[in-house]
Write a protein that holds these residues in place. Structure first.
Motif, short mmCIF file in Angstrom:
data_model
loop_
_atom_site.label_atom_id
_atom_site.label_comp_id
_atom_site.label_asym_id
_atom_site.label_seq_id
_atom_site.Cartn_x
_atom_site.Cartn_y
_atom_site.Cartn_z
N ASP A 1 1.06 4.11 -2.90
CA ASP A 1 0.89 5.54 -2.62
C ASP A 1 2.04 6.35 -3.18
O ASP A 1 1.85 7.41 -3.78
CB ASP A 1 0.77 5.77 -1.11
CG ASP A 1 -0.53 5.26 -0.53
OD1 ASP A 1 -1.47 4.96 -1.32
OD2 ASP A 1 -0.62 5.14 0.71
N LYS A 2 3.26 5.84 -3.00
CA LYS A 2 4.43 6.56 -3.52
C LYS A 2 4.42 6.59 -5.05
O LYS A 2 4.75 7.61 -5.65
CB LYS A 2 5.72 5.91 -3.02
CG LYS A 2 6.00 6.20 -1.56
CD LYS A 2 7.31 5.60 -1.11
CE LYS A 2 7.56 5.90 0.37
NZ LYS A 2 8.83 5.36 0.84
N SER B 1 0.83 -1.21 0.00
CA SER B 1 0.00 0.00 0.00
C SER B 1 0.87 1.26 0.00
O SER B 1 0.60 2.21 -0.73
CB SER B 1 -0.93 0.00 1.21
OG SER B 1 -1.70 1.17 1.24
N ALA B 2 1.92 1.25 0.81
CA ALA B 2 2.83 2.41 0.85
C ALA B 2 3.52 2.59 -0.49
O ALA B 2 3.67 3.71 -0.98
CB ALA B 2 3.85 2.23 1.96
N ASN C 1 1.80 6.49 -6.97
CA ASN C 1 0.73 7.41 -7.35
C ASN C 1 1.20 8.86 -7.22
O ASN C 1 0.96 9.68 -8.11
CB ASN C 1 -0.51 7.16 -6.50
CG ASN C 1 -1.72 7.89 -7.00
OD1 ASN C 1 -1.79 8.27 -8.16
ND2 ASN C 1 -2.69 8.09 -6.14
#
Length: 88
Positions: free
Chosen positions: A37-38, A33-34, A40
């Motif tokens: 996010d990065k 998930s992290a 994105n």
């Protein structure tokens, strides 16, 4: 060791392994998930940078076009003046 004790120990070990596996899966999900996010955020930044570069390039081309036009007009005026065709 009794059969009951062996079964207890096996169950306890299985529970510990299952807990560790669940922790590993949760940790992996959080890491994924992290990372998403990065990625994105990086994509958004890249898009903004590309748009800014496009705008700058358009401005540069506009300015260059104006300069070429002015140089051509100056050259044409100079030729007219040299040939006596200017209306002054």
């Amino acid at each position: 060791m009794s059969s009951a004790q062996q079964s207890f120990n096996a169950g306890q070990t299985q529970g510990q392994v299952q807990a560790k596996a669940e922790n590993f899966v949760e940790s992996t999900k959080e890491t994924a998930s992290a990372a998403a996010d990065k990625a994105n955020a990086a994509a958004n930044t890249t898009g903004k940078t590309a748009e800014q570069n496009k705008d700058e390039a358009a401005g540069f081309l506009q300015q260059t076009g104006e300069q070429v036009k002015n140089m051509a007009q100056g050259a044409m005026d100079s030729v007219k003046q040299t040939l006596g065709m200017d209306k002054k």
